[in-house]
Design an enzyme around this catalytic site. Structure first.
Site, short mmCIF file in Angstrom:
data_model
loop_
_atom_site.label_atom_id
_atom_site.label_comp_id
_atom_site.label_asym_id
_atom_site.label_seq_id
_atom_site.Cartn_x
_atom_site.Cartn_y
_atom_site.Cartn_z
N SER A 32 0.83 -1.20 0.00
CA SER A 32 0.00 0.00 0.00
C SER A 32 0.86 1.25 0.00
O SER A 32 2.07 1.19 0.24
CB SER A 32 -0.89 0.01 1.24
OG SER A 32 -0.08 0.26 2.38
N LYS A 33 0.19 2.37 -0.24
CA LYS A 33 0.88 3.65 -0.22
C LYS A 33 1.50 3.90 1.15
O LYS A 33 2.57 4.46 1.26
CB LYS A 33 -0.14 4.74 -0.57
CG LYS A 33 0.49 6.06 -0.79
CD LYS A 33 -0.51 7.06 -1.29
CE LYS A 33 -0.57 8.28 -0.41
NZ LYS A 33 0.69 8.75 0.10
N ARG A 34 0.79 3.43 2.17
CA ARG A 34 1.30 3.64 3.53
C ARG A 34 2.64 2.93 3.74
O ARG A 34 3.52 3.43 4.40
CB ARG A 34 0.27 3.15 4.56
CG ARG A 34 0.24 4.05 5.77
CD ARG A 34 -0.93 3.77 6.68
NE ARG A 34 -2.22 3.83 6.03
CZ ARG A 34 -3.23 3.02 6.30
NH1 ARG A 34 -3.10 2.07 7.20
NH2 ARG A 34 -4.38 3.16 5.69
#
Ligand code: GLU
Length: 507
Positions: free
Chosen positions: A265-267
């Site tokens: 994910s972007k996180r």
């Protein structure tokens, strides 16, 4: 006759394109090219709620940067234009109607409030509400209402949707090129919405199947997250009577986090400091996300790295050009298991490609960085400088610190290096070395270096001590590439000047 291979990348413009999406595009492209087929870019923008301005332009630019060329699509058009679903709006209603007429779909008039109430009620009993064969006959649908009532409601402007009438209890037999044979019983599936009167737009499922059919798509290669939709898609092809020309399916494995399970994910990117998008993206709310391009990755390295996330050639080869990928790629060698993303490996690939890169091309990247430091030089000089150090660079930005001292004499000297090597005996020998070097017409690594090495041996000096002292004088630090290469590059006069300056500065 063999069917012509036609594949599509069909992103929804809902934000920046995740690297998982780029990989999907890449595998489609490789598959198309390896079969002499067509690669189509179709923009699936029928979900107006999730539409993000700028996302389509981002997708197009990202594919270009990656070297993924589209044969037909929103930009270049083609025999099945338009390729943006919002511009194909007029096409879909007749197909929804066709499904209603054949008994494969029905009108549903339930309001958002009543659906919400049913959902809440199920939740209060610890259940999940499903719009399916168990409830559809009791709800506000054309299955329950009379034909007249349905007509009246539509005529007076009530909102309606068209839902697929999922068979009650049937095994759907499906084939996936990567996953093999799959059987799903329809009793577990709900009646998906296919079309909405509110915006007169189809949902993903209807638009996707209709367009794949009309655009004569032969293979659907897409992310694993679409696997749950496959039974519905199979049944839609059957309901339309298009089973004969239905595409073959291949669902690609997920890209996993560097650590542990779960989708990348972007996180994860924010947390571990690597981009999850090909290009920098500025969201409508102003939030900025890093991109591989802006972080100094070469597109060839990025593509090579992505290609190997989920596919392997069955050999030890790791470095592939796009053409090599096209020859080696096959869907059969795509794995079922998720592929763990490794940011260090991404850097490794970049370093490999910097090494392979033409000196002149790297020089073009270096020149503006040097210019910012007030150094002006020629492409030839910059290319020569780059050739001496490119094996030490991971990113183009590394080229500046690795070459700057070749153009600018050190203005300070590394304290640790000085403490270790700048001793009276070494400085004495350095002085002698300067006298010796002055005897040469010019300094070259090929001739001066062996001669000086011999001279050091003959004079019983310590090679390591003296060479490091020379390094400090020339570079300001006792590290770096071969010192005679550097001396040759800066020339005899500059070499002697730097030795003298170092003597003055360090005493
Ligand atoms: N529009 C879908 C997406 O955004 C396409 C899925 C498919 O390829 O069928 O991924």
């Amino acid at each position: 006759m063999e069917r012509r291979v036609r594949v599509r990348f069909a992103p929804s413009p809902t934000g920046a394109l995740h690297i998982g999406g780029v990989r999907t595009a890449l595998y489609n492209y490789l598959f198309a090219r390896s079969h002499g087929g067509d690669f189509i870019l179709r923009i699936e923008d029928t979900d107006s709620q999730r539409f993000v301005p700028g996302a389509e332009a981002y997708i197009i630019e990202a594919l270009k940067w990656c070297g993924i060329k589209t044969d037909e699509g929103v930009e270049q058009g083609g025999p099945h234009a338009p390729y943006r679903q919002s511009e194909r709006k007029a096409i879909y209603l007749q197909y929804a109607q066709q499904l209603i007429d054949s008994g494969n779909a029905y009108y549903a008039f339930d309001s958002a409030e009543s659906l919400d109430a049913m959902r809440k009620e199920a939740e209060s009993k610890g259940q999940t509400f499903a719009y399916n064969y168990q409830v559809r006959n009791q709800l506000e649908t054309s299955l329950k209402l009379s034909a007249d009532e349905v007509r009246q409601r539509i005529e007076r402007g009530d909102q309606w949707v068209v839902r697929f009438k999922m068979p009650e209890n049937e095994n759907v037999e499906m084939d996936d090129i990567i996953r093999g044979h799959i059987t799903i019983n329809t009793s577990t599936l709900d009646d998906k919405v296919l079309y909405k009167s509110a915006d007169q737009l189809p949902t993903y499922h209807l638009a996707n199947i209709v367009d794949d059919h009309l655009m004569e798509i032969s293979h659907v290669i897409r992310g694993e997250e679409w696997l749950p939709s496959l039974p519905l898609h199979y049944l839609l092809y059957r309901a339309f009577g298009w089973t004969d020309t239905q595409p073959q399916f291949a669902h690609l494995p997920l890209l996993l986090k560097p650590q542990g399970q779960g989708k990348l994910s972007k996180r994860d990117g924010d947390k571990f400091g690597f981009p999850v998008f090909p290009l920098r993206w500025v969201a409508p709310d102003g939030e900025v996300s890093a991109g591989y391009r802006e972080d100094g990755y070469l597109p060839e390295a990025f593509i090579n790295m992505l290609a190997l996330l989920g596919w392997n050639p069955g050999t030890e080869q790791e470095i592939f050009s796009m053409d090599e990928l096209i020859s080696a790629f096959s869907l059969e060698k795509v794995s079922k298991a998720g592929a763990r993303f490794n940011p260090e490996k991404a850097k490794w690939f970049n370093a490999q490609y910097i090494r392979k890169c033409d000196d002149a091309k790297l020089a073009e990247l270096l020149l503006p960085m040097l210019a910012e430091k007030g150094v002006s030089t020629t492409v030839e000089r910059a290319a020569k400088a780059v050739s001496l150090i490119k094996e030490r660079a991971t990113f183009p930005k590394d080229l500046l610190p690795l070459t700057e001292y070749m153009f600018v004499a050190p203005s300070s000297y590394d304290e640790k290096s000085v403490a270790k090597f700048w001793k009276p005996e070494n400085v004495e020998n350095l002085k002698k070395l300067a006298v010796k070097l002055a005897e040469f017409d010019k300094i070259t690594a090929a001739e001066t270096e062996p001669a000086i090495h011999q001279w050091i041996v003959d004079n019983q000096m310590s090679m390591g001590q003296l060479m490091n002292t020379l390094r400090i004088a020339i570079l300001g630090i006792s590290q770096g590439p071969s010192i005679f290469d550097i001396c040759e590059f800066i020339g005899k006069d500059e070499t002697l000047r730097r030795i003298e300056a170092a003597m003055k500065a360090n005493g």
